[in-house]
Scaffold this active site. Structure first.
Site, PDB file in Angstrom:
ATOM      1  N   ASN A  73     -37.093   5.956 -20.574  1.00  0.00           N
ATOM      2  CA  ASN A  73     -36.886   5.774 -22.051  1.00  0.00           C
ATOM      3  C   ASN A  73     -38.119   6.377 -22.589  1.00  0.00           C
ATOM      4  O   ASN A  73     -39.455   6.174 -22.325  1.00  0.00           O
ATOM      5  CB  ASN A  73     -37.052   4.088 -22.164  1.00  0.00           C
ATOM      6  CG  ASN A  73     -36.847   3.769 -23.626  1.00  0.00           C
ATOM      7  OD1 ASN A  73     -37.573   4.416 -24.563  1.00  0.00           O
ATOM      8  ND2 ASN A  73     -35.897   2.874 -24.087  1.00  0.00           N
TER       9      ASN A  73
ATOM     10  N   HIS B 190     -41.586   5.509 -26.854  1.00  0.00           N
ATOM     11  CA  HIS B 190     -42.968   5.318 -27.151  1.00  0.00           C
ATOM     12  C   HIS B 190     -43.770   6.594 -27.058  1.00  0.00           C
ATOM     13  O   HIS B 190     -44.941   6.627 -27.877  1.00  0.00           O
ATOM     14  CB  HIS B 190     -43.666   4.333 -26.112  1.00  0.00           C
ATOM     15  CG  HIS B 190     -42.965   3.015 -26.347  1.00  0.00           C
ATOM     16  ND1 HIS B 190     -43.032   2.322 -27.788  1.00  0.00           N
ATOM     17  CD2 HIS B 190     -42.130   2.249 -25.788  1.00  0.00           C
ATOM     18  CE1 HIS B 190     -42.505   1.297 -27.609  1.00  0.00           C
ATOM     19  NE2 HIS B 190     -41.985   1.206 -26.495  1.00  0.00           N
TER      20      HIS B 190
ATOM     21  N   HIS C  89     -33.967   5.048 -28.287  1.00  0.00           N
ATOM     22  CA  HIS C  89     -33.371   3.920 -28.991  1.00  0.00           C
ATOM     23  C   HIS C  89     -33.504   4.495 -30.517  1.00  0.00           C
ATOM     24  O   HIS C  89     -34.805   4.352 -31.187  1.00  0.00           O
ATOM     25  CB  HIS C  89     -34.398   2.746 -28.871  1.00  0.00           C
ATOM     26  CG  HIS C  89     -33.454   1.773 -29.609  1.00  0.00           C
ATOM     27  ND1 HIS C  89     -33.883   0.426 -29.634  1.00  0.00           N
ATOM     28  CD2 HIS C  89     -32.493   1.339 -30.720  1.00  0.00           C
ATOM     29  CE1 HIS C  89     -33.348  -0.745 -30.073  1.00  0.00           C
ATOM     30  NE2 HIS C  89     -32.589   0.076 -30.826  1.00  0.00           N
TER      31      HIS C  89
ATOM     32  N   ARG D 197     -33.404   3.240 -33.983  1.00  0.00           N
ATOM     33  CA  ARG D 197     -33.491   2.027 -34.563  1.00  0.00           C
ATOM     34  C   ARG D 197     -33.220   2.078 -36.178  1.00  0.00           C
ATOM     35  O   ARG D 197     -33.365   3.286 -36.806  1.00  0.00           O
ATOM     36  CB  ARG D 197     -35.026   1.220 -34.326  1.00  0.00           C
ATOM     37  CG  ARG D 197     -35.040   0.722 -33.087  1.00  0.00           C
ATOM     38  CD  ARG D 197     -36.298  -0.332 -33.216  1.00  0.00           C
ATOM     39  NE  ARG D 197     -36.407  -1.188 -32.137  1.00  0.00           N
ATOM     40  CZ  ARG D 197     -36.109  -2.336 -32.052  1.00  0.00           C
ATOM     41  NH1 ARG D 197     -35.726  -3.055 -33.240  1.00  0.00           N
ATOM     42  NH2 ARG D 197     -36.331  -3.151 -31.049  1.00  0.00           N
TER      43      ARG D 197
ATOM     44  N   ARG E  49     -38.437   3.169 -36.398  1.00  0.00           N
ATOM     45  CA  ARG E  49     -39.831   3.167 -35.803  1.00  0.00           C
ATOM     46  C   ARG E  49     -40.248   4.025 -34.502  1.00  0.00           C
ATOM     47  O   ARG E  49     -41.334   4.449 -34.295  1.00  0.00           O
ATOM     48  CB  ARG E  49     -40.228   1.742 -35.411  1.00  0.00           C
ATOM     49  CG  ARG E  49     -39.634   1.189 -34.377  1.00  0.00           C
ATOM     50  CD  ARG E  49     -40.178  -0.116 -34.058  1.00  0.00           C
ATOM     51  NE  ARG E  49     -39.431  -1.365 -34.918  1.00  0.00           N
ATOM     52  CZ  ARG E  49     -39.501  -2.415 -34.456  1.00  0.00           C
ATOM     53  NH1 ARG E  49     -39.876  -2.867 -33.456  1.00  0.00           N
ATOM     54  NH2 ARG E  49     -38.786  -3.359 -35.262  1.00  0.00           N
TER      55      ARG E  49
ATOM     56  N   GLU F 109     -29.406   4.353 -27.488  1.00  0.00           N
ATOM     57  CA  GLU F 109     -29.325   2.969 -27.587  1.00  0.00           C
ATOM     58  C   GLU F 109     -29.186   2.803 -29.169  1.00  0.00           C
ATOM     59  O   GLU F 109     -29.704   3.389 -29.911  1.00  0.00           O
ATOM     60  CB  GLU F 109     -30.713   2.184 -27.063  1.00  0.00           C
ATOM     61  CG  GLU F 109     -30.850   2.258 -25.752  1.00  0.00           C
ATOM     62  CD  GLU F 109     -31.891   1.582 -25.338  1.00  0.00           C
ATOM     63  OE1 GLU F 109     -32.482   1.461 -24.391  1.00  0.00           O
ATOM     64  OE2 GLU F 109     -32.934   1.112 -26.300  1.00  0.00           O
TER      65      GLU F 109
ATOM     66  N   THR G 269     -39.857  -5.680 -29.722  1.00  0.00           N
ATOM     67  CA  THR G 269     -39.133  -4.937 -29.102  1.00  0.00           C
ATOM     68  C   THR G 269     -37.783  -5.570 -28.858  1.00  0.00           C
ATOM     69  O   THR G 269     -37.638  -6.913 -29.351  1.00  0.00           O
ATOM     70  CB  THR G 269     -39.659  -4.624 -27.492  1.00  0.00           C
ATOM     71  OG1 THR G 269     -38.904  -3.972 -26.776  1.00  0.00           O
ATOM     72  CG2 THR G 269     -39.963  -5.935 -26.850  1.00  0.00           C
ATOM     73  N   THR G 270     -36.746  -5.055 -28.090  1.00  0.00           N
ATOM     74  CA  THR G 270     -35.401  -5.782 -28.129  1.00  0.00           C
ATOM     75  C   THR G 270     -35.651  -7.205 -27.293  1.00  0.00           C
ATOM     76  O   THR G 270     -36.076  -7.406 -26.068  1.00  0.00           O
ATOM     77  CB  THR G 270     -34.310  -4.975 -27.112  1.00  0.00           C
ATOM     78  OG1 THR G 270     -34.607  -3.728 -27.935  1.00  0.00           O
ATOM     79  CG2 THR G 270     -33.042  -5.581 -27.487  1.00  0.00           C
TER      80      THR G 270
ATOM     81  N   GLU H 182     -25.983  -3.588 -19.140  1.00  0.00           N
ATOM     82  CA  GLU H 182     -27.270  -3.437 -18.715  1.00  0.00           C
ATOM     83  C   GLU H 182     -28.001  -4.920 -18.838  1.00  0.00           C
ATOM     84  O   GLU H 182     -27.947  -5.469 -19.917  1.00  0.00           O
ATOM     85  CB  GLU H 182     -28.312  -2.502 -19.594  1.00  0.00           C
ATOM     86  CG  GLU H 182     -29.613  -2.392 -19.224  1.00  0.00           C
ATOM     87  CD  GLU H 182     -30.398  -1.354 -19.765  1.00  0.00           C
ATOM     88  OE1 GLU H 182     -29.464  -0.104 -20.135  1.00  0.00           O
ATOM     89  OE2 GLU H 182     -31.452  -1.206 -19.923  1.00  0.00           O
TER      90      GLU H 182
ATOM     91  N   HIS I  16     -35.648  -3.357 -19.250  1.00  0.00           N
ATOM     92  CA  HIS I  16     -36.934  -4.096 -20.089  1.00  0.00           C
ATOM     93  C   HIS I  16     -38.102  -4.661 -19.459  1.00  0.00           C
ATOM     94  O   HIS I  16     -37.829  -5.581 -18.495  1.00  0.00           O
ATOM     95  CB  HIS I  16     -36.046  -5.034 -21.125  1.00  0.00           C
ATOM     96  CG  HIS I  16     -36.722  -5.128 -22.267  1.00  0.00           C
ATOM     97  ND1 HIS I  16     -37.964  -5.861 -22.512  1.00  0.00           N
ATOM     98  CD2 HIS I  16     -36.502  -4.651 -23.410  1.00  0.00           C
ATOM     99  CE1 HIS I  16     -38.532  -5.780 -23.686  1.00  0.00           C
ATOM    100  NE2 HIS I  16     -37.347  -4.698 -24.452  1.00  0.00           N
TER     101      HIS I  16
ATOM    102  N   GLY J   1     -39.339   2.319 -19.782  1.00  0.00           N
ATOM    103  CA  GLY J   1     -39.810   2.945 -20.888  1.00  0.00           C
ATOM    104  C   GLY J   1     -41.460   2.709 -21.164  1.00  0.00           C
ATOM    105  O   GLY J   1     -42.340   3.532 -20.550  1.00  0.00           O
TER     106      GLY J   1
END
Ligand code: PXP
Length: 241
Positions: A9, A12, A45, A47, A51, A72, A102-103, A153, A194, A216
């Site tokens: 991932n 970042h 992801h 979003r 972001r 995602e 975060t999620t 997941e 995660h 990630g």
């Protein structure tokens, strides 16, 4: 035996870029470097608040990447449209709250179930593999199966948190183990992700039946010190890929 995969991932990398509103560091460059160094897929992801990565990143990455892109998205009309149009090989549906860092947890599979069902059906027909990001709950696994997802997941955030804080994690690990078994029995492909670090990945790698790990934040952070190629290689060694 089916091959276990590592998804990298790179959100970042985009976070660092966005912190200064610059064009660097480039998420595309990170995606291609991950590919070159043994990643089996790349995750981004998109979003609602953009972001991390944005649609321009998505377009560039999907065009250049040869390994599968795992996109995602939240279960919204806007994301359905974007995912349908860009047709990534893998899609993971995640919950999204605007103010979270975060999620924070898995999907609530009872919330807006009809729309979720339509979204899964449409995106599967469009040839994307659909995964649902869920808590390690047996009920949620059954619900995911009923919704006709290809994969789930399992959210490993709680486990990783306990490990990081040196608290007892045995119960949570058992909960994940049971969820993996249940997912395998139901014929779902089971992934995990995660909060994973070298340490938590090593602990989680003992569970058989997880086919994909998506990592990630720690991986990107560690890449600052060790470089992405050697960080990916170390994760692959830990996960015995
Ligand atoms: N899997 C899913 C579904 C996620 O939402 C995230 C975070 O974006 C990850 C894996 C990766 O988590 P982390 O960045 O903590 O490694």
């Amino acid at each position: 035996m089916r091959k276990i995969r590592l998804g990298v991932n790179i959100d970042h990398v985009a976070t660092v870029r966005n912190a200064r509103g610059e064009t660097y560091p480039s998420p595309l460059r990170a995606a291609l470097l991950a590919e070159k160094n043994g990643a089996d897929s790349v995750t981004i992801h998109l979003r609602e608040d953009r972001r991390h990565i944005n649609e321009f990143d998505l377009k560039k990455i999907i065009k250049k990447l040869k390994i599968p892109l795992n996109l995602e998205i939240a279960s919204t009309k806007e994301m359905l449209k974007i995912a349908y149009r860009s047709r990534p090989p893998f899609i993971c549906i995640v919950p999204e709250k605007r103010k979270e860092i975060t999620t924070e947890g898995g999907l609530n599979l009872d919330h807006n179930k009809n729309f979720l069902r339509i979204l899964i059906k449409k995106l599967k027909k469009n040839n994307s593999r659909i995964s649902l990001f869920i808590e390690p709950s047996l009920k949620d696994l059954e619900k995911a199966k009923k919704l006709d997802a290809d994969c789930v997941e399992i959210h490993t955030g709680k486990l990783c948190n306990l490990i990081n804080k040196k608290k007892s994690y045995k119960n949570e690990l058992k909960r994940i183990q049971k969820a993996v078994q249940k997912g395998n029995q139901l014929g779902l492909e089971v992934h995990a992700g995660h909060g994973l670090t070298y340490n938590s990945a090593r602990i989680l790698s003992k569970i058989k039946g997880i086919q994909e790990f998506n990592i990630g934040h720690f991986l990107v952070g560690e890449s600052i010190f060790e470089g992405m190629p050697s960080t990916i290689k170390k994760f692959k060694k830990i996960l015995k890929l």
